[in-house]
Design a protein around this motif. Structure first.
Motif, PDB file in Angstrom:
ATOM      1  N   PHE A 292       0.837  -1.198   0.000  1.00 52.98           N
ATOM      2  CA  PHE A 292       0.000   0.000   0.000  1.00 52.98           C
ATOM      3  C   PHE A 292       0.874   1.250   0.000  1.00 52.98           C
ATOM      4  N   PRO A 293       0.315   2.383  -0.426  1.00 54.75           N
ATOM      5  CA  PRO A 293       1.102   3.627  -0.477  1.00 54.75           C
ATOM      6  C   PRO A 293       1.315   4.233   0.905  1.00 54.75           C
ATOM      7  N   ASP A 294       2.243   5.202   0.974  1.00 54.00           N
ATOM      8  CA  ASP A 294       2.456   5.938   2.217  1.00 54.00           C
ATOM      9  C   ASP A 294       1.316   6.939   2.415  1.00 54.00           C
ATOM     10  N   LEU A 295       1.342   7.640   3.549  1.00 54.06           N
ATOM     11  CA  LEU A 295       0.210   8.486   3.924  1.00 54.06           C
ATOM     12  C   LEU A 295      -0.005   9.636   2.945  1.00 54.06           C
ATOM     13  N   ALA A 296       1.071  10.285   2.523  1.00 48.61           N
ATOM     14  CA  ALA A 296       0.917  11.423   1.604  1.00 48.61           C
ATOM     15  C   ALA A 296       0.298  10.985   0.282  1.00 48.61           C
ATOM     16  N   THR A 297       0.733   9.843  -0.230  1.00 48.02           N
ATOM     17  CA  THR A 297       0.182   9.352  -1.491  1.00 48.02           C
ATOM     18  C   THR A 297      -1.248   8.876  -1.297  1.00 48.02           C
ATOM     19  N   PHE A 298      -1.506   8.232  -0.151  1.00 50.41           N
ATOM     20  CA  PHE A 298      -2.881   7.825   0.147  1.00 50.41           C
ATOM     21  C   PHE A 298      -3.823   9.018   0.072  1.00 50.41           C
ATOM     22  N   ASP A 299      -3.445  10.118   0.713  1.00 52.55           N
ATOM     23  CA  ASP A 299      -4.300  11.299   0.726  1.00 52.55           C
ATOM     24  C   ASP A 299      -4.454  11.901  -0.667  1.00 52.55           C
ATOM     25  N   ALA A 300      -3.401  11.822  -1.480  1.00 51.68           N
ATOM     26  CA  ALA A 300      -3.466  12.374  -2.837  1.00 51.68           C
ATOM     27  C   ALA A 300      -4.380  11.564  -3.737  1.00 51.68           C
ATOM     28  N   VAL A 301      -4.594  10.299  -3.396  1.00 51.72           N
ATOM     29  CA  VAL A 301      -5.425   9.426  -4.225  1.00 51.72           C
ATOM     30  C   VAL A 301      -6.831   9.283  -3.658  1.00 51.72           C
ATOM     31  N   SER A 302      -6.937   9.075  -2.350  1.00 57.21           N
ATOM     32  CA  SER A 302      -8.247   8.790  -1.772  1.00 57.21           C
ATOM     33  C   SER A 302      -9.148  10.009  -1.747  1.00 57.21           C
ATOM     34  N   SER A 303      -8.578  11.212  -1.685  1.00 58.16           N
ATOM     35  CA  SER A 303      -9.379  12.419  -1.846  1.00 58.16           C
ATOM     36  C   SER A 303      -9.680  12.589  -3.326  1.00 58.16           C
ATOM     37  N   LYS A 304     -10.946  12.550  -3.673  1.00 58.86           N
ATOM     38  CA  LYS A 304     -11.300  12.648  -5.085  1.00 58.86           C
ATOM     39  C   LYS A 304     -11.033  14.035  -5.647  1.00 58.86           C
ATOM     40  N   VAL A 305     -10.963  15.036  -4.768  1.00 59.31           N
ATOM     41  CA  VAL A 305     -10.587  16.377  -5.209  1.00 59.31           C
ATOM     42  C   VAL A 305      -9.114  16.396  -5.614  1.00 59.31           C
ATOM     43  N   ALA A 306      -8.255  15.859  -4.742  1.00 55.32           N
ATOM     44  CA  ALA A 306      -6.831  15.791  -5.067  1.00 55.32           C
ATOM     45  C   ALA A 306      -6.595  14.878  -6.270  1.00 55.32           C
ATOM     46  N   PHE A 307      -7.364  13.798  -6.363  1.00 59.76           N
ATOM     47  CA  PHE A 307      -7.242  12.877  -7.494  1.00 59.76           C
ATOM     48  C   PHE A 307      -7.538  13.603  -8.805  1.00 59.76           C
ATOM     49  N   ALA A 308      -8.614  14.389  -8.829  1.00 59.41           N
ATOM     50  CA  ALA A 308      -8.966  15.115 -10.051  1.00 59.41           C
ATOM     51  C   ALA A 308      -7.865  16.094 -10.443  1.00 59.41           C
TER      52      ALA A 308
END
Length: 420
Positions: A105-121
């Protein structure tokens, strides 16, 4: 060589599918840590269940993992889950875990960048991947969304036609939210329905953004699932996917694929790999995207920082998901040539009985492809495994089929153009 212990958290069907893949390829057995033996694990012989009622309390979870590590001092430890909440907690507390724990699984910063659909977009925009027009609604917390009234005004100004889609930006926050009529994905047929849900979220002080999105035209057979793995060396070693044939339709599982016909969509595969490289991602990821029935363009909705509930379609199509993780994290346990990056076979994955599935396939060409895949390879169901095929298990899985049929007859008795 040390033995390998696979430990699953939660026990959903995706975790079972990974355990099955590990058992098929390597003969590895598993532990499952869960508040109870779940539907998918009942009468199974693949795993020993560790009942932990407080598995969703971080301190208790970490203590339980410490105890498991202490009880297996000579084992390699591969930790696996298919729930965003667990992935985030493990990322937050990685430094407190026994270093023998291997986490795909990814680290916390990458998790947040992906799991937030705003950051993902935002990340998708940087690498040229199309996402739907979205209004992020905030409720006075630490989010960056617009206020409810402003959000409604933006929807009107954009002249978006109903139906509209409503979903959480952060799945972990949605997991703990409670309000009347909550669904995994909301399908708003009017502004009044949208306002009702926004009012509920405002009342409970929902801590992150709720997304209101355009509906990309096409029924659920225009949806696609994509599973990928990017290893510790920065190489995307797995990217596979398929066409969704039917989704689940109960309120708590709406939108989860129930049947998939695997296929190669190189344009989408390249887009996913480009995004993972941009994020310097590590581990499994599962993407949802849709092919517009109007324009044919691919519109990406989200990336889940985990393997996904339906990962068995990848194993069925020719690339064992446990082997993909083992070649990266446990290379001493894997021999032979590496599997192809993309699963090569077109197969039918379905947790729905075949005759019931056909009821929902209106396109004659698609029905013909599905029938051909069934003739060539059969139907792949993650819970139907000869290596876990006691009489009680077989009878129980058959009973689950009957229960699923009843749910479709209750919640989605006939196919619709929108899939709702």
């Amino acid at each position: 060589m040390k033995q390998v212990l696979v430990v699953g958290l939660g026990g959903d069907i995706g975790t079972y599918a990974f355990q099955r893949a590990a058992h098929e390829r390597f003969g590895w057995r598993s532990l499952v840590v869960s508040p109870r033996v779940t539907t998918f694990g009942r009468y199974s012989r693949l795993a020993t269940w560790v009942i932990e009622p407080e598995v969703f309390t971080p301190e208790v979870l970490l203590a339980r993992l410490d105890a498991i590590a202490a009880d297996h001092p000579d084992h390699e430890l591969l930790l696996f889950t298919n729930l965003d909440w667990h992935v985030r907690v493990l990322a937050q507390h990685r430094d407190h875990l026994d270093p023998r724990w291997l986490l795909p699984f990814p680290d916390l910063a990458t998790f947040d960048a992906v799991s937030s659909k705003v950051a993902f977009a935002a990340a998708c925009e940087r690498v040229g991947v199309r996402t739907p027009f979205t209004v992020a609604v905030g409720f006075g917390g630490n989010d960056a969304g617009v206020a409810k009234g402003d959000a409604l005004a933006l929807v009107r100004e954009a002249a978006l036609e109903y139906p509209l889609i409503g979903k959480p930006s952060n799945s972990a926050d949605w997991f703990t939210a409670r309000f009347p009529g909550k669904q995994k994905i909301h399908h708003f047929t009017s502004e009044a329905e949208l306002v009702e849900v926004l009012d509920h979220l405002e009342e409970i002080g929902y801590p992150s953004e709720f997304l209101v999105q355009e509906f990309v035209p096409g029924d659920e057979t225009h949806m696609r699932s994509l599973t990928a793995y990017r290893d510790r060396a920065g190489q995307v070693t797995l990217v596979g996917g398929g066409q969704v044939l039917l989704e689940e339709h109960t309120p708590g599982t709406l939108g989860i694929p129930a049947a998939i016909l695997t296929q190669v969509d190189q344009e989408a595969f390249d887009a996913a790999a480009r995004l993972l490289d941009h994020l310097d991602y590590f581990g499994f990821a599962n993407f949802d995207y849709k092919v517009s029935s109007r324009t044919g363009e691919r519109v990406f909705f989200e990336a889940n920082p985990r393997i996904g509930r339906n990962n068995f379609y990848v194993t069925a199509a020719g690339v064992n998901v446990a082997e993909v993780a083992a070649r990266d994290l446990l290379p001493g346990h894997v021999d032979g040539d590496a599997p192809p990056r993309t699963p090569p076979r077109e197969v039918l994955y379905s947790v729905v009985p075949y005759r019931m599935l056909l009821r929902y396939l209106l396109d004659p060409g698609l029905r013909a492809r599905v029938a051909a895949a069934k003739r060539a390879h059969g139907v792949f169901h993650p819970l139907r495994y000869r290596g876990d095929g006691s009489l009680m298990r077989r009878l129980y899985v058959r009973a689950l089929d009957a229960r699923l049929v009843r749910k479709y007859l209750e919640h989605y008795p006939h196919p619709t153009e929108s899939g709702f």
